[in-house]
Write an enzyme that holds these catalytic residues in place. Sequence first.
Site, PDB file in Angstrom:
ATOM      1  N   ASN A   6      50.490  33.706  45.250  1.00  0.00           N
ATOM      2  CA  ASN A   6      49.217  33.068  45.608  1.00  0.00           C
ATOM      3  C   ASN A   6      48.669  32.326  44.380  1.00  0.00           C
ATOM      4  OD1 ASN A   6      46.331  32.756  45.798  1.00  0.00           O
ATOM      5  ND2 ASN A   6      46.366  34.051  47.612  1.00  0.00           N
ATOM      6  N   ASP A   8      45.780  30.474  44.197  1.00  0.00           N
ATOM      7  CA  ASP A   8      44.348  30.113  44.274  1.00  0.00           C
ATOM      8  C   ASP A   8      43.706  30.036  42.890  1.00  0.00           C
ATOM      9  OD1 ASP A   8      44.638  30.280  46.992  1.00  0.00           O
ATOM     10  OD2 ASP A   8      43.473  32.123  47.231  1.00  0.00           O
ATOM     11  N   HIS A   9      44.065  31.009  42.032  1.00  0.00           N
ATOM     12  CA  HIS A   9      43.318  31.084  40.773  1.00  0.00           C
ATOM     13  C   HIS A   9      43.774  30.092  39.711  1.00  0.00           C
ATOM     14  CE1 HIS A   9      40.752  33.880  42.501  1.00  0.00           C
ATOM     15  NE2 HIS A   9      41.625  34.873  42.583  1.00  0.00           N
ATOM     16  N   ARG A  17      35.907  23.581  35.489  1.00  0.00           N
ATOM     17  CA  ARG A  17      35.496  22.357  34.788  1.00  0.00           C
ATOM     18  C   ARG A  17      35.477  21.126  35.698  1.00  0.00           C
ATOM     19  NH1 ARG A  17      35.390  22.628  29.050  1.00  0.00           N
ATOM     20  NH2 ARG A  17      34.287  24.582  28.757  1.00  0.00           N
ATOM     21  N   HIS A  42      44.775  29.819  49.795  1.00  0.00           N
ATOM     22  CA  HIS A  42      43.679  30.054  50.740  1.00  0.00           C
ATOM     23  C   HIS A  42      42.768  28.835  50.701  1.00  0.00           C
ATOM     24  CE1 HIS A  42      40.212  33.019  51.993  1.00  0.00           C
ATOM     25  NE2 HIS A  42      40.298  31.974  52.787  1.00  0.00           N
ATOM     26  N   ARG A  44      39.593  27.706  51.571  1.00  0.00           N
ATOM     27  CA  ARG A  44      38.316  28.290  52.011  1.00  0.00           C
ATOM     28  C   ARG A  44      37.409  27.220  52.568  1.00  0.00           C
ATOM     29  NH1 ARG A  44      37.542  33.689  49.557  1.00  0.00           N
ATOM     30  NH2 ARG A  44      35.505  33.574  50.510  1.00  0.00           N
ATOM     31  N   ARG A  48      36.195  26.309  47.365  1.00  0.00           N
ATOM     32  CA  ARG A  48      35.803  26.679  45.997  1.00  0.00           C
ATOM     33  C   ARG A  48      36.962  26.651  45.002  1.00  0.00           C
ATOM     34  NH1 ARG A  48      34.872  33.141  46.525  1.00  0.00           N
ATOM     35  NH2 ARG A  48      33.298  32.498  47.999  1.00  0.00           N
ATOM     36  N   HIS A  49      38.183  26.762  45.484  1.00  0.00           N
ATOM     37  CA  HIS A  49      39.320  26.607  44.560  1.00  0.00           C
ATOM     38  C   HIS A  49      40.347  25.616  45.106  1.00  0.00           C
ATOM     39  CE1 HIS A  49      40.593  29.919  47.108  1.00  0.00           C
ATOM     40  NE2 HIS A  49      40.011  30.872  46.395  1.00  0.00           N
ATOM     41  N   GLU A  69      46.458  30.601  53.971  1.00  0.00           N
ATOM     42  CA  GLU A  69      45.457  31.574  54.420  1.00  0.00           C
ATOM     43  C   GLU A  69      44.252  30.795  54.917  1.00  0.00           C
ATOM     44  OE1 GLU A  69      44.438  34.151  51.243  1.00  0.00           O
ATOM     45  OE2 GLU A  69      46.428  35.007  51.089  1.00  0.00           O
ATOM     46  N   THR A  99      36.164  37.647  46.457  1.00  0.00           N
ATOM     47  CA  THR A  99      37.505  37.511  47.032  1.00  0.00           C
ATOM     48  C   THR A  99      37.452  38.124  48.430  1.00  0.00           C
ATOM     49  OG1 THR A  99      39.856  38.018  46.740  1.00  0.00           O
ATOM     50  CG2 THR A  99      38.301  39.681  45.978  1.00  0.00           C
ATOM     51  N   THR A 100      38.531  37.950  49.205  1.00  0.00           N
ATOM     52  CA  THR A 100      38.554  38.501  50.558  1.00  0.00           C
ATOM     53  C   THR A 100      38.315  40.010  50.477  1.00  0.00           C
ATOM     54  OG1 THR A 100      40.297  36.895  50.914  1.00  0.00           O
ATOM     55  CG2 THR A 100      39.874  38.435  52.701  1.00  0.00           C
ATOM     56  N   GLU A 152      49.508  41.373  57.799  1.00  0.00           N
ATOM     57  CA  GLU A 152      49.518  41.603  56.345  1.00  0.00           C
ATOM     58  C   GLU A 152      48.578  42.769  56.088  1.00  0.00           C
ATOM     59  OE1 GLU A 152      48.864  38.276  53.676  1.00  0.00           O
ATOM     60  OE2 GLU A 152      48.246  39.643  52.080  1.00  0.00           O
ATOM     61  N   HIS A 192      46.945  42.071  48.268  1.00  0.00           N
ATOM     62  CA  HIS A 192      45.590  42.145  47.722  1.00  0.00           C
ATOM     63  C   HIS A 192      45.483  43.241  46.668  1.00  0.00           C
ATOM     64  CE1 HIS A 192      41.346  41.535  47.250  1.00  0.00           C
ATOM     65  NE2 HIS A 192      41.471  40.451  47.999  1.00  0.00           N
ATOM     66  N   GLY A 193      45.167  42.826  45.468  1.00  0.00           N
ATOM     67  CA  GLY A 193      44.956  43.764  44.376  1.00  0.00           C
ATOM     68  C   GLY A 193      46.236  44.329  43.788  1.00  0.00           C
ATOM     69  N   GLY A 214      48.553  37.340  43.849  1.00  0.00           N
ATOM     70  CA  GLY A 214      47.956  36.195  43.182  1.00  0.00           C
ATOM     71  C   GLY A 214      47.393  36.479  41.811  1.00  0.00           C
ATOM     72  N   HIS A 215      46.265  37.173  41.782  1.00  0.00           N
ATOM     73  CA  HIS A 215      45.476  37.295  40.561  1.00  0.00           C
ATOM     74  C   HIS A 215      46.275  37.837  39.383  1.00  0.00           C
ATOM     75  CE1 HIS A 215      42.495  39.164  37.852  1.00  0.00           C
ATOM     76  NE2 HIS A 215      41.843  38.046  38.097  1.00  0.00           N
TER      77      HIS A 215
HETATM   78  N1  PXP Z   1      46.568  38.424  50.665  1.00  0.00           N
HETATM   79  C1  PXP Z   1      45.418  37.904  51.145  1.00  0.00           C
HETATM   80  C2  PXP Z   1      45.244  37.797  52.614  1.00  0.00           C
HETATM   81  C3  PXP Z   1      44.411  37.454  50.273  1.00  0.00           C
HETATM   82  O1  PXP Z   1      43.281  36.930  50.775  1.00  0.00           O
HETATM   83  C4  PXP Z   1      44.629  37.526  48.885  1.00  0.00           C
HETATM   84  C5  PXP Z   1      43.594  37.023  47.941  1.00  0.00           C
HETATM   85  O2  PXP Z   1      43.425  35.665  48.118  1.00  0.00           O
HETATM   86  C6  PXP Z   1      45.848  38.048  48.433  1.00  0.00           C
HETATM   87  C7  PXP Z   1      46.801  38.514  49.335  1.00  0.00           C
HETATM   88  C8  PXP Z   1      46.186  38.137  46.980  1.00  0.00           C
HETATM   89  O3  PXP Z   1      45.347  39.039  46.344  1.00  0.00           O
HETATM   90  P1  PXP Z   1      45.381  39.155  44.774  1.00  0.00           P
HETATM   91  O4  PXP Z   1      44.896  37.851  44.223  1.00  0.00           O
HETATM   92  O5  PXP Z   1      44.457  40.292  44.495  1.00  0.00           O
HETATM   93  O6  PXP Z   1      46.806  39.413  44.372  1.00  0.00           O
END
Ligand code: PXP
Length: 245
Positions: A6, A8-9, A17, A42, A44, A48-49, A69, A99-100, A152, A192-193, A214-215
């Site tokens: 992912n 997004d970040h 910026r 994602h 959104r 935002r990103h 997403e 975040t979600t 998921e 997630h996480g 992602g993160h």
């Molecule tokens: N899966 C879904 C559905 C999410 O919304 C996210 C966060 O955007 C992730 C996975 C990834 O989560 P993380 O950035 O904490 O790895």
Amino acid sequence: MRLYVNLDHVATVREARKTDEPDPVRAAVLAELGGAQAITVHLREDRRHISDRDVVLLLQTVRTGVNLELAVDEEILEFALEHRPMQATLVPERREEITTEGGLDLGDEKRREKVADVLERLGSAGIKTSLFIDPEEATIRASAELGADAIELHTGEYANASSPEAREEQLQRLRRAAKLGRGLGLAVHAGHGLTYENVTPVAAIPEIEELNIGHSIVGRAVLVGMERAVREMLELVRSARPVRE
Ligand code: PXP
């Protein structure tokens, strides 16, 4: 087990910026070189990103596939139907969240009808569908009834567990959920996480075939580069030995 990265970040840093770097499209090339089996973003409602431009360019340049997403929202849905990613994952979305936060709520009939309609439209466009849900029996059963291709499982509670016992409990919950989902004919994903420290036990659940991370990967990529960050996560995922309930 597939690793979807992912990005997004990467866009979050760019938007800090409001400039044009770092570019998630460039990051995607490097993530794929590191072994990512698809790129997840994602889009959104508040953009935002990730932006529309990012998704359009990713769809043209990514060699593996794009997992988009999206919230249950008509405008974003029309975008998805027009641009046709490989996979669409429906997620809940609240503007004020960082975040979600939780999985999709499939509790009331009206919601379920709406989700079924969105799944049907995405499926008819040839897009694989996935629902981001908490690892709860009723929601898994509802997902199967609504006609999703995949679920998921939200791993946030596992990731945030404050003691080894709580973590083991959440892991058992994920194992049971994965087994049930697969038994109902759903493909089972998770995310997630997840981090380099906590991914292995989840990657060891045999019914889970895809992780979305992602993160943690983007955070490490700032220090060691995207290609290496993805490769290191992939090594952990691939070295996990299957553990049954
Ligand atoms: N899966 C879904 C559905 C999410 O919304 C996210 C966060 O955007 C992730 C996975 C990834 O989560 P993380 O950035 O904490 O790895």
